[in-house]
Design an enzyme around this catalytic site. Structure first.
Site, PDB file in Angstrom:
ATOM      1  CG  ASP A   2      15.631   3.667  19.896  1.00  0.00           C
ATOM      2  OD1 ASP A   2      16.294   4.274  19.035  1.00  0.00           O
ATOM      3  OD2 ASP A   2      14.460   3.968  20.190  1.00  0.00           O
ATOM      4  CG  HIS A  45      12.681  11.392  24.871  1.00  0.00           C
ATOM      5  ND1 HIS A  45      12.003  11.593  23.697  1.00  0.00           N
ATOM      6  CD2 HIS A  45      12.523  10.057  25.161  1.00  0.00           C
ATOM      7  CE1 HIS A  45      11.465  10.451  23.294  1.00  0.00           C
ATOM      8  NE2 HIS A  45      11.773   9.497  24.156  1.00  0.00           N
ATOM      9  CE  LYS A  57      14.045   6.257  17.690  1.00  0.00           C
ATOM     10  NZ  LYS A  57      13.261   6.236  18.935  1.00  0.00           N
ATOM     11  CB  CYS A  95      11.729   2.408  18.402  1.00  0.00           C
ATOM     12  SG  CYS A  95      11.148   3.769  19.460  1.00  0.00           S
TER      13      CYS A  95
HETATM   14  C1  VGL Z   1      10.780   3.303  22.638  1.00  0.00           C
HETATM   15  C2  VGL Z   1       9.030   3.674  24.068  1.00  0.00           C
HETATM   16  C3  VGL Z   1       9.404   4.993  24.228  1.00  0.00           C
HETATM   17  C4  VGL Z   1      11.535   2.334  21.779  1.00  0.00           C
HETATM   18  C5  VGL Z   1      11.170   4.616  22.782  1.00  0.00           C
HETATM   19  O1  VGL Z   1      12.739   2.544  21.541  1.00  0.00           O
HETATM   20  O2  VGL Z   1      10.916   1.343  21.330  1.00  0.00           O
HETATM   21  N1  VGL Z   1       9.706   2.848  23.268  1.00  0.00           N
HETATM   22  N2  VGL Z   1      10.481   5.445  23.573  1.00  0.00           N
HETATM   23 ZN    ZN Z   2      11.204   7.402  24.047  1.00  0.00          ZN
END
Ligand code: VGL
Ligand code: ZN
Length: 199
Positions: free
Chosen positions: A8, A48, A106, A151
């Site tokens: 991410d 999302h 995801k 994540c």
């Molecule tokens: C994440 C919160 C919501 C992350 C993703 O990448 O850690 N944290 N969505």
């Molecule tokens: Zn998220």
């Protein structure tokens, strides 16, 4: 074979983004430098729909940081972030993408969040990452990116549970730290889950 999983590394998780992880952008040059050491490089991307139920804005009267239950699963409510096809969902512009063989998206199902790069939070659906790694003969997995306490943690724990020899590249991770101590607790959980913590 070994694999580097870049978790991410997206604009919304960097300073100036919708869900900024303190120092999130600092890991990008580290991630770039690390890539040459690995046989296989993959990335995950939080992706999302605008109606995602992890967004506080989709629960009238709720604020980011509050916790609810979603389909029987505890859910932290987040600011609207990483909405598909928006700049915030793009990878950080300085991220070297030349060696990324596959991107695993995801969080696409509006009803369930997905912190791990392998499964959603209810383990209802797999992303295909495990099969991809296995098909490439990968036994050793190294994880870095954002966020240590969400994540990154769930990706590393799933990798270890799936039988990959899993390592955390701790210096190339940053955490949200919604509650003080969250990052350290996440590292302790990963270690307890069989993840080798590397500086
Ligand atoms: C994440 C919160 C919501 C992350 C993703 O990448 O850690 N944290 N969505
Ligand atoms: Zn998220």
């Amino acid at each position: 074979m070994n694999a580097l999983i870049l978790v991410d590394l997206q604009n919304d998780f960097c300073p100036g983004g919708a869900l900024p992880v303190p120092g999130g952008d600092e890991v990008v040059p580290l991630a770039n430098r690390l890539q040459s050491r690995f046989d296989v490089v993959v990335a995950t991307q939080d992706w999302h729909p605008a109606g995602h139920l992890s967004f506080a804005a989709n629960h009238p009267g709720r604020q980011p940081g509050e916790s609810i239950e979603l389909d029987g699963i505890p859910q932290v409510l987040w600011p609207v972030h990483c909405v598909q096809d928006t700049p915030g969902a793009e990878f950080h512009p300085a991220l070297d993408r030349s060696r990324i063989e596959r991107v695993f998206q995801k969080g696409t199902d509006p009803r369930i969040d997905s912190y791990s790069g392998f499964f959603d939070n209810g383990r209802r659906r797999a992303t295909g990452l495990a099969e991809f790694l296995t098909a490439h003969g990968v036994a050793d997995v190294f994880v870095c990116g954002l966020a240590t306490d969400y994540c990154v943690k769930f990706t590393a724990l799933d990798a270890a549970r799936l039988g990959f020899k899993t390592h955390l590249l701790a210096e190339a991770c940053r955490g949200v730290e919604l509650h003080p101590g969250d990052i350290q607790r996440a590292i302790d959980e990963m270690r307890a889950g069989g993840v080798v913590i590397l500086a």
